[in-house]
Design an enzyme around this catalytic site. Structure first.
Site, mmCIF file in Angstrom:
data_model
loop_
_atom_site.group_PDB
_atom_site.id
_atom_site.type_symbol
_atom_site.label_atom_id
_atom_site.label_comp_id
_atom_site.label_asym_id
_atom_site.label_seq_id
_atom_site.Cartn_x
_atom_site.Cartn_y
_atom_site.Cartn_z
ATOM 1 N N HIS A 161 2.132 7.243 -0.542
ATOM 2 C CA HIS A 161 0.868 6.445 -0.177
ATOM 3 C C HIS A 161 -0.415 5.444 -0.894
ATOM 4 O O HIS A 161 -1.386 6.835 -1.312
ATOM 5 C CB HIS A 161 0.575 6.731 1.094
ATOM 6 C CG HIS A 161 0.187 5.739 2.122
ATOM 7 N ND1 HIS A 161 -1.059 5.211 2.115
ATOM 8 C CD2 HIS A 161 0.685 5.606 3.225
ATOM 9 C CE1 HIS A 161 -1.473 4.454 3.717
ATOM 10 N NE2 HIS A 161 0.057 4.825 4.092
ATOM 11 N N HIS A 203 1.072 -1.440 0.180
ATOM 12 C CA HIS A 203 0.039 0.118 -0.066
ATOM 13 C C HIS A 203 0.847 1.118 -0.125
ATOM 14 O O HIS A 203 0.478 2.298 0.443
ATOM 15 C CB HIS A 203 -0.300 0.048 1.119
ATOM 16 C CG HIS A 203 0.116 0.303 2.278
ATOM 17 N ND1 HIS A 203 0.488 -0.922 2.841
ATOM 18 C CD2 HIS A 203 0.099 1.954 3.041
ATOM 19 C CE1 HIS A 203 1.248 -0.501 3.995
ATOM 20 N NE2 HIS A 203 1.021 0.501 3.946
#
Length: 149
Positions: free
Chosen positions: A72, A57
């Site tokens: 992110h 992620h």
């Protein structure tokens, strides 16, 4: 000076619009965020450098000036335990700006109940160190998100 390019296509929205106080409050660092185009795609490196942190992620690339840039992918996506993300490089790899790092699908992230908003952060920087920060408008992969003085 480091130019940080967009790792994704979408719409720049600025950090204040990120639905997470850690990012919206710039606690991790200054930068901006992208509401990505929906559908399967790849997140690419925003700078030339070395991948120093790599998770499904999120990833950090440090450039030759020692500046770390965090990408992110979505908010609270760590809770997906890597499902729907495919790593395309390894930690420690040298990458070039625009090189694919993670394959993912923002629509699948939303279907799992998470936000697809993607903060792009200048780690250990002051807000004053950034210029030309994109906080609105459409962006394509490779467009300048900000410059780091």
């Amino acid at each position: 000076m480091t130019t940080v390019s967009s790792p994704l296509a979408g719409r720049a929205i600025g950090l204040a619009a990120v639905p997470d106080p850690v990012f919206s409050g710039a606690m991790v660092g200054p930068g901006t965020a992208i509401d990505p185009v929906r559908g399967p795609g790849e997140a690419v490196s925003p700078v030339n450098g070395i991948v120093v942190s790599l998770h499904p992620h999120a990833f950090v690339v440090v450039d030759d000036e020692g500046r770390g840039v965090l990408t992110h992918l979505g908010i609270d996506t760590v809770q997906l335990n890597g499902q729907g993300f495919e790593l395309l490089v390894d930690k420690g790899d040298a990458v070039t700006r625009g090189q694919a790092v993670v394959r993912w699908d923002p629509a699948a992230v939303e279907a799992a109940g998470k936000s697809a908003i993607c903060p792009v952060i200048a780690l250990e920087a002051s807000a004053e160190a950034l210029a030309e920060v994109a906080e609105s408008g459409n962006v394509v992969v490779g467009d300048t998100l900000f410059t780091w003085k």
